[in-house]
Write a protein that holds these residues in place. Structure first.
Motif, short mmCIF file in Angstrom:
data_model
loop_
_atom_site.label_atom_id
_atom_site.label_comp_id
_atom_site.label_asym_id
_atom_site.label_seq_id
_atom_site.Cartn_x
_atom_site.Cartn_y
_atom_site.Cartn_z
N PHE A 80 0.84 -1.19 0.00
CA PHE A 80 0.00 0.00 0.00
C PHE A 80 0.88 1.25 0.00
CE2 PHE A 80 0.86 -1.29 4.32
CZ PHE A 80 1.14 -0.12 5.00
N PHE A 81 0.31 2.35 -0.41
CA PHE A 81 0.97 3.65 -0.32
C PHE A 81 0.54 4.32 0.98
CE2 PHE A 81 0.98 2.86 -4.85
CZ PHE A 81 2.22 3.34 -5.26
N MET A 82 1.47 5.01 1.63
CA MET A 82 1.15 5.74 2.85
C MET A 82 1.72 7.15 2.78
SD MET A 82 1.98 4.80 6.86
CE MET A 82 0.40 4.09 7.34
N ASP A 83 0.97 8.12 3.31
CA ASP A 83 1.49 9.49 3.41
C ASP A 83 2.79 9.47 4.19
OD1 ASP A 83 -0.75 10.47 2.13
OD2 ASP A 83 -1.75 11.13 3.97
N TRP B 223 -0.76 0.27 9.64
CA TRP B 223 -0.04 1.33 10.33
C TRP B 223 1.16 0.77 11.08
CZ3 TRP B 223 2.27 3.20 14.43
CH2 TRP B 223 2.49 4.57 14.51
N GLU B 224 0.96 -0.31 11.84
CA GLU B 224 2.05 -0.85 12.64
C GLU B 224 3.16 -1.42 11.76
OE1 GLU B 224 2.83 -4.21 16.10
OE2 GLU B 224 0.91 -3.12 16.06
N PHE B 225 2.79 -2.11 10.69
CA PHE B 225 3.78 -2.65 9.76
C PHE B 225 4.64 -1.52 9.19
CE2 PHE B 225 4.74 -4.25 5.34
CZ PHE B 225 5.66 -5.21 5.72
N ALA B 226 4.00 -0.44 8.78
CA ALA B 226 4.72 0.70 8.22
C ALA B 226 5.61 1.36 9.27
CB ALA B 226 3.74 1.71 7.65
#
Length: 303
Positions: A31-34, A148-151
């Motif tokens: 996924f893409f994350m800000d 969130w936690e993985f990132a």
């Protein structure tokens, strides 16, 4: 945005707060994350484009809060108001939180304050619905707790923090958290008493900034008091897990709660040691505060 490759990791922790247990393996798709929390400048662009009015800017309705005193049914939000003396019962959060009429994302400390000069600080005083409205406008979504936690771990499997196993290696402050005795003594060794401009600290291994500290961040998952147990077989590791059911997330006031991640500038060694990827916290969806923000994801395949 930063693309996070799909992967498997051990989510949660068996070494800290009960709600982080048990640690268990999960998989997430890419996924893409800000790369940063949404800033005041970015949120202002959204408001100017849509006319969105945040939850904190709308007076509560009596039918939604039947037990509220009439003089409390005014628009406002929770603001951190530190006492000038030690607090011996750290369970009593009313010693340092005040509901301030007129506090909102434009006026983070209440009437008379402003976000002038704070364009690159994370937006705060956003309730869950405000974060979701921004995400929809931007063509994005709130991350799941697992995403969130993985990132946040940045590829450091099993590390205590997003940068390794020491909170402040060699005395270096790695995130905007609280140094000193919370809530009355803020030594500000990291250079900031409240929020800080995004990218004030180094990015994690995935190139993401402020995953720890500065502001808590909303996720898409309903709160649960514990994680599920590990899958019995390696073939059955959950893929893209979601939190518990909404009905199980309700607080004592019968308000649904979402999971917050990341900790904030108010997390201290003597209180709320949640400046870790595994840490999690419940937040009622009708609540906004001066230390909660958000960032978004986009679920697409890598180019």
């Amino acid at each position: 945005m930063v693309f996070i490759e799909s992967g498997e990791f051990r989510m949660g922790s068996d070494d800290h707060y009960a709600e982080e247990k048990p640690a268990h393996r999960v998989r997430v798709d890419g996924f893409f994350m800000d790369e940063t929390p949404v800033t005041n400048a970015q949120f202002r662009a959204f408001v100017e484009a849509t006319g969105h009015v945040t939850f904190a800017e709308i007076a509560p309705k009596r039918k939604d809060y039947p037990g509220a005193l009439p003089d409390m049914l005014k628009a406002g939000s929770l603001v951190f108001a530190p006492p000038d003396h030690p607090v011996f019962d750290l369970r009593d959060w009313s010693q340092w939180w005040a509901f301030r009429f007129g506090a909102n994302w434009r006026r983070p400390y209440g009437p008379g304050s402003s976000i002038r000069g704070l364009d690159e600080h994370p937006v705060v005083h956003v309730a869950c619905a405000d974060a979701e409205a921004y995400a929809a406008w931007a063509g994005k979504a709130l991350p799941t707790e697992a995403e969130w936690e993985f990132a946040a771990r940045g590829g450091l499997e099993g590390a205590e923090f997003a940068w390794g196993d020491e909170l402040a290696p060699g005395g270096r402050q790695m995130a905007n958290t609280w140094q000193g005795e919370f809530p009355f003594q803020n030594l500000a060794l990291d250079g900031f008493e409240r929020t800080s401009p995004v990218k004030s600290f180094a990015a994690n291994g995935y190139g993401l900034y402020d995953m720890i500290g500065n502001v808590w961040e909303w996720t898409a998952d309903w709160w649960s008091t514990r994680h599920p147990a590990d899958a019995a077989k390696a073939c059955c590791v959950p893929q893209n897990p979601r939190g518990g059911p909404k009905e199980a997330s309700y607080s004592g006031a019968r308000i649904a709660q979402r999971v917050l991640k990341g900790g904030s500038h108010l997390c201290a060694p003597n209180y709320c040691r949640r400046y870790r990827p595994a840490a999690r916290h419940a937040e009622a969806i009708d609540t906004s505060t001066s230390h909660v923000g958000f960032r978004c994801v986009r679920r697409e395949v890598s180019a």
